[in-house]
Design a protein around this motif. Structure first.
Motif, PDB file in Angstrom:
ATOM      1  N   GLY A   1      -2.537   2.651  -4.162  1.00 29.41           N
ATOM      2  CA  GLY A   1      -2.147   1.997  -3.105  1.00 29.41           C
ATOM      3  C   GLY A   1      -3.073   0.733  -2.773  1.00 29.41           C
ATOM      4  O   GLY A   1      -2.909  -0.118  -2.156  1.00 29.41           O
ATOM      5  N   THR A   2      -4.343   1.310  -2.716  1.00 30.34           N
ATOM      6  CA  THR A   2      -5.636   0.332  -2.249  1.00 30.34           C
ATOM      7  C   THR A   2      -5.619  -0.750  -3.304  1.00 30.34           C
ATOM      8  O   THR A   2      -5.668  -1.970  -2.758  1.00 30.34           O
ATOM      9  CB  THR A   2      -6.758   0.910  -2.160  1.00 30.34           C
ATOM     10  OG1 THR A   2      -6.675   2.154  -1.314  1.00 30.34           O
ATOM     11  CG2 THR A   2      -7.924   0.239  -1.784  1.00 30.34           C
TER      12      THR A   2
ATOM     13  N   THR B   1       1.084   3.672  -3.303  1.00 28.90           N
ATOM     14  CA  THR B   1       0.572   4.921  -2.979  1.00 28.90           C
ATOM     15  C   THR B   1       1.794   6.010  -3.350  1.00 28.90           C
ATOM     16  O   THR B   1       1.574   7.044  -3.943  1.00 28.90           O
ATOM     17  CB  THR B   1       0.235   5.250  -1.464  1.00 28.90           C
ATOM     18  OG1 THR B   1      -0.900   4.276  -1.159  1.00 28.90           O
ATOM     19  CG2 THR B   1      -0.167   6.705  -1.119  1.00 28.90           C
TER      20      THR B   1
ATOM     21  N   PHE C   1       0.718  -1.334   0.090  1.00 34.04           N
ATOM     22  CA  PHE C   1      -0.063   0.153   0.051  1.00 34.04           C
ATOM     23  C   PHE C   1       0.810   1.307   0.057  1.00 34.04           C
ATOM     24  O   PHE C   1       0.690   2.038  -0.973  1.00 34.04           O
ATOM     25  CB  PHE C   1      -0.946  -0.072   1.170  1.00 34.04           C
ATOM     26  CG  PHE C   1      -1.817   1.276   1.436  1.00 34.04           C
ATOM     27  CD1 PHE C   1      -2.859   1.610   0.568  1.00 34.04           C
ATOM     28  CD2 PHE C   1      -1.296   2.244   2.402  1.00 34.04           C
ATOM     29  CE1 PHE C   1      -3.601   2.610   0.693  1.00 34.04           C
ATOM     30  CE2 PHE C   1      -1.896   3.285   2.330  1.00 34.04           C
ATOM     31  CZ  PHE C   1      -2.942   3.614   1.461  1.00 34.04           C
TER      32      PHE C   1
ATOM     33  N   ALA D   1      -2.459  -3.182  -2.548  1.00 34.23           N
ATOM     34  CA  ALA D   1      -2.736  -3.670  -1.237  1.00 34.23           C
ATOM     35  C   ALA D   1      -3.759  -4.833  -1.392  1.00 34.23           C
ATOM     36  O   ALA D   1      -3.512  -5.912  -0.721  1.00 34.23           O
ATOM     37  CB  ALA D   1      -3.196  -2.773  -0.113  1.00 34.23           C
ATOM     38  N   TRP D   2      -4.861  -4.559  -2.022  1.00 37.97           N
ATOM     39  CA  TRP D   2      -5.786  -5.781  -2.187  1.00 37.97           C
ATOM     40  C   TRP D   2      -5.073  -7.081  -2.790  1.00 37.97           C
ATOM     41  O   TRP D   2      -5.325  -7.996  -2.470  1.00 37.97           O
ATOM     42  CB  TRP D   2      -6.935  -5.422  -2.949  1.00 37.97           C
ATOM     43  CG  TRP D   2      -7.962  -6.407  -3.424  1.00 37.97           C
ATOM     44  CD1 TRP D   2      -8.961  -6.912  -2.517  1.00 37.97           C
ATOM     45  CD2 TRP D   2      -7.783  -7.430  -4.445  1.00 37.97           C
ATOM     46  NE1 TRP D   2      -9.373  -7.977  -3.134  1.00 37.97           N
ATOM     47  CE2 TRP D   2      -8.606  -8.171  -4.211  1.00 37.97           C
ATOM     48  CE3 TRP D   2      -7.100  -7.109  -5.712  1.00 37.97           C
ATOM     49  CZ2 TRP D   2      -9.019  -9.278  -5.281  1.00 37.97           C
ATOM     50  CZ3 TRP D   2      -7.325  -8.369  -6.567  1.00 37.97           C
ATOM     51  CH2 TRP D   2      -8.253  -9.340  -6.334  1.00 37.97           C
TER      52      TRP D   2
END
Length: 166
Positions: free
Chosen positions: A73-74, A49, A45, A77-78
């Motif tokens: 970033g999301t 980002t 993330f 991260a997922w």
């Protein structure tokens, strides 16, 4: 742009350390939901980002670069969460046991008499297990069966699979 690049490099460093050493926050974040806050997910993330915001800051400005970086970033991260969950929940190289056959379907190889044992093949984790089988009724070879229980390390109880209702 330099600030976002530093953020990205810090996240990349955290991600690399977590991949080499393991989860840095093991136990510290157990109160939070599952693997969503592992060091690999947090590192992905932060890195995405920073790098995502740095990539667009020159064209859209800092005010829009921050939300773009957060969305990037999301997404990363997922992906890191999904990938670590996939690796963690993947099959192991352990040898399957008779207990692993419960609830699985198989096929009768030699007839199962009403008062004796026959032989069935059951597929478990890519391995075909050939086991002795007992049933409440006689079952002919080639019949699809469902493993209902374990009698011993080499024998199971089975029942015929019911045909689908059309």
């Amino acid at each position: 742009m330099t600030t976002f690049m530093v953020i990205g490099l810090v996240g990349l460093g955290l991600l690399l350390v977590s991949l080499v050493v393991g989860d840095l926050f093991d136990g510290a974040l157990d109160a939070l939901a599952g693997d969503a806050f592992s060091s690999a997910v947090i590192g992905a993330f932060v890195a995405a980002t920073g790098f995502g915001a740095a990539a667009v800051q020159g064209t859209v400005g800092t005010a829009l670069a921050i939300p773009v970086g957060l969305v990037t970033g999301t997404a990363f991260a997922w992906f890191a969460w999904w990938l670590t969950r996939l690796l963690r929940d993947g099959s192991s190289d352990s040898t399957p046991t008779t207990d692993d056959t419960i609830g699985r379907d198989g096929r009768v190889i030699t007839p199962i008499p009403a008062d004796g044992l026959g032989v069935v093949d059951v597929l478990v984790g890519g391995h075909t297990m050939r086991l002795n089988a007992r049933a409440e009724q006689p079952i002919e070879p080639g019949t699809a069966v469902h493993v209902t229980g374990v009698l011993s390390p080499t024998s199971v109880t089975v029942a015929p699979v019911w045909p689908e209702i059309s």
